[in-house]
Design a protein around this motif. Structure first.
Motif, PDB file in Angstrom:
ATOM      1  N   LYS A   1     -63.265 -18.514  36.499  1.00 52.86           N
ATOM      2  CA  LYS A   1     -61.675 -18.596  36.445  1.00 52.86           C
ATOM      3  C   LYS A   1     -61.644 -18.172  35.167  1.00 52.86           C
ATOM      4  CE  LYS A   1     -57.438 -20.983  36.707  1.00 52.86           C
ATOM      5  NZ  LYS A   1     -56.844 -21.940  37.382  1.00 52.86           N
ATOM      6  N   GLN A   2     -62.518 -18.852  34.294  1.00 56.32           N
ATOM      7  CA  GLN A   2     -62.306 -18.485  32.743  1.00 56.32           C
ATOM      8  C   GLN A   2     -62.800 -17.055  32.273  1.00 56.32           C
ATOM      9  OE1 GLN A   2     -64.665 -21.758  31.240  1.00 56.32           O
ATOM     10  NE2 GLN A   2     -63.018 -23.172  31.171  1.00 56.32           N
ATOM     11  N   LEU A   3     -63.738 -16.483  32.916  1.00 60.02           N
ATOM     12  CA  LEU A   3     -64.154 -15.409  32.842  1.00 60.02           C
ATOM     13  C   LEU A   3     -62.998 -14.496  32.912  1.00 60.02           C
ATOM     14  CD1 LEU A   3     -66.152 -13.216  31.790  1.00 60.02           C
ATOM     15  CD2 LEU A   3     -67.023 -13.102  34.355  1.00 60.02           C
ATOM     16  N   LEU A   4     -62.370 -14.428  34.117  1.00 64.56           N
ATOM     17  CA  LEU A   4     -61.127 -13.744  34.475  1.00 64.56           C
ATOM     18  C   LEU A   4     -59.988 -13.750  33.423  1.00 64.56           C
ATOM     19  CD1 LEU A   4     -61.137 -14.049  38.333  1.00 64.56           C
ATOM     20  CD2 LEU A   4     -61.897 -12.050  37.006  1.00 64.56           C
ATOM     21  N   GLU A   5     -59.774 -14.773  33.179  1.00 68.80           N
ATOM     22  CA  GLU A   5     -58.803 -15.157  32.191  1.00 68.80           C
ATOM     23  C   GLU A   5     -59.069 -14.454  30.836  1.00 68.80           C
ATOM     24  OE1 GLU A   5     -58.233 -19.427  32.204  1.00 68.80           O
ATOM     25  OE2 GLU A   5     -56.965 -19.254  33.739  1.00 68.80           O
ATOM     26  N   LEU A   6     -60.430 -14.543  30.483  1.00 67.88           N
ATOM     27  CA  LEU A   6     -60.717 -13.980  28.971  1.00 67.88           C
ATOM     28  C   LEU A   6     -60.596 -12.523  29.193  1.00 67.88           C
ATOM     29  CD1 LEU A   6     -62.086 -14.099  26.286  1.00 67.88           C
ATOM     30  CD2 LEU A   6     -64.256 -13.776  27.480  1.00 67.88           C
TER      31      LEU A   6
ATOM     32  N   LEU B   1     -53.425  -3.969  34.439  1.00 66.05           N
ATOM     33  CA  LEU B   1     -55.046  -4.801  34.869  1.00 66.05           C
ATOM     34  C   LEU B   1     -54.956  -6.230  34.314  1.00 66.05           C
ATOM     35  CD1 LEU B   1     -57.744  -4.348  35.545  1.00 66.05           C
ATOM     36  CD2 LEU B   1     -58.311  -3.852  33.349  1.00 66.05           C
ATOM     37  N   ALA B   2     -54.380  -6.378  33.062  1.00 70.36           N
ATOM     38  CA  ALA B   2     -54.369  -7.893  32.661  1.00 70.36           C
ATOM     39  C   ALA B   2     -53.499  -8.716  33.600  1.00 70.36           C
ATOM     40  CB  ALA B   2     -53.684  -7.912  31.145  1.00 70.36           C
ATOM     41  N   PHE B   3     -52.403  -8.521  34.031  1.00 71.93           N
ATOM     42  CA  PHE B   3     -51.571  -9.305  35.104  1.00 71.93           C
ATOM     43  C   PHE B   3     -52.217  -9.461  36.359  1.00 71.93           C
ATOM     44  CE2 PHE B   3     -48.158  -8.032  32.066  1.00 71.93           C
ATOM     45  CZ  PHE B   3     -47.758  -9.142  31.750  1.00 71.93           C
ATOM     46  N   ALA B   4     -52.868  -8.071  36.789  1.00 69.75           N
ATOM     47  CA  ALA B   4     -54.157  -8.312  37.911  1.00 69.75           C
ATOM     48  C   ALA B   4     -54.976  -9.488  37.994  1.00 69.75           C
ATOM     49  CB  ALA B   4     -54.300  -7.089  38.399  1.00 69.75           C
ATOM     50  N   LEU B   5     -55.844  -9.349  36.743  1.00 68.78           N
ATOM     51  CA  LEU B   5     -56.460 -10.411  36.236  1.00 68.78           C
ATOM     52  C   LEU B   5     -56.217 -11.881  36.292  1.00 68.78           C
ATOM     53  CD1 LEU B   5     -58.646  -8.283  33.823  1.00 68.78           C
ATOM     54  CD2 LEU B   5     -59.371  -8.923  36.244  1.00 68.78           C
ATOM     55  N   PHE B   6     -55.078 -11.993  35.753  1.00 67.68           N
ATOM     56  CA  PHE B   6     -54.447 -13.399  35.770  1.00 67.68           C
ATOM     57  C   PHE B   6     -54.129 -13.610  37.166  1.00 67.68           C
ATOM     58  CE2 PHE B   6     -52.902 -12.273  31.187  1.00 67.68           C
ATOM     59  CZ  PHE B   6     -53.979 -12.999  30.487  1.00 67.68           C
TER      60      PHE B   6
ATOM     61  N   LEU C   1     -55.529 -12.849  39.675  1.00 72.06           N
ATOM     62  CA  LEU C   1     -56.571 -13.279  40.414  1.00 72.06           C
ATOM     63  C   LEU C   1     -57.385 -14.593  40.114  1.00 72.06           C
ATOM     64  CD1 LEU C   1     -58.844 -12.261  42.388  1.00 72.06           C
ATOM     65  CD2 LEU C   1     -59.968 -10.990  40.531  1.00 72.06           C
ATOM     66  N   ALA C   2     -57.151 -14.804  38.759  1.00 72.48           N
ATOM     67  CA  ALA C   2     -57.786 -15.927  38.322  1.00 72.48           C
ATOM     68  C   ALA C   2     -56.953 -17.145  38.741  1.00 72.48           C
ATOM     69  CB  ALA C   2     -57.611 -15.866  36.810  1.00 72.48           C
ATOM     70  N   GLU C   3     -55.634 -16.922  38.680  1.00 73.73           N
ATOM     71  CA  GLU C   3     -54.850 -18.117  39.561  1.00 73.73           C
ATOM     72  C   GLU C   3     -55.305 -18.464  40.943  1.00 73.73           C
ATOM     73  OE1 GLU C   3     -52.628 -20.671  38.257  1.00 73.73           O
ATOM     74  OE2 GLU C   3     -53.691 -19.633  36.505  1.00 73.73           O
ATOM     75  N   SER C   4     -55.685 -17.414  41.671  1.00 72.64           N
ATOM     76  CA  SER C   4     -56.038 -17.462  43.198  1.00 72.64           C
ATOM     77  C   SER C   4     -57.189 -18.102  43.246  1.00 72.64           C
ATOM     78  CB  SER C   4     -55.907 -16.255  43.750  1.00 72.64           C
ATOM     79  OG  SER C   4     -57.046 -15.360  43.399  1.00 72.64           O
ATOM     80  N   ARG C   5     -58.219 -18.311  42.338  1.00 78.30           N
ATOM     81  CA  ARG C   5     -59.342 -18.839  42.246  1.00 78.30           C
ATOM     82  C   ARG C   5     -59.335 -20.425  42.188  1.00 78.30           C
ATOM     83  NH1 ARG C   5     -63.657 -15.741  44.062  1.00 78.30           N
ATOM     84  NH2 ARG C   5     -63.483 -13.633  42.984  1.00 78.30           N
ATOM     85  N   ARG C   6     -60.282 -21.212  42.598  1.00 81.34           N
ATOM     86  CA  ARG C   6     -60.108 -22.671  42.659  1.00 81.34           C
ATOM     87  C   ARG C   6     -60.363 -23.236  41.467  1.00 81.34           C
ATOM     88  NH1 ARG C   6     -62.343 -24.380  48.413  1.00 81.34           N
ATOM     89  NH2 ARG C   6     -61.338 -23.142  49.504  1.00 81.34           N
TER      90      ARG C   6
END
Length: 64
Positions: A2-7, A52-57, A59-64
């Motif tokens: 999740k932190q990698l996706l947020e970064l 892409l940034a909003f899609a990554l955010f 995706l990060a939120e959907s992760r546990r």
């Protein structure tokens, strides 16, 4: 993970915003204008980076 996706999302958001700032204010910041094959398409690339940034955010939120 999740932190990698947020970064990655933050980096894409920052580069997209800096690319748009470069196009509209002629400040020489960001990497989008320095990529040779994007000549003439910098605005589209910057908007794509923002999307892409909003899609990554999201995706990060959907992760546990």
């Amino acid at each position: 993970m999740k932190q990698l996706l947020e970064l990655l999302g933050f980096l894409a958001l920052a580069q997209g915003a800096m690319g748009l700032l470069h196009e509209f204010t002629d400040w020489h910041i960001g990497l989008v204008q320095r990529v040779g094959f994007l000549d003439g398409h910098e605005i589209y690339a910057s908007v794509a980076l923002l999307v892409l940034a909003f899609a990554l955010f999201a995706l990060a939120e959907s992760r546990r």
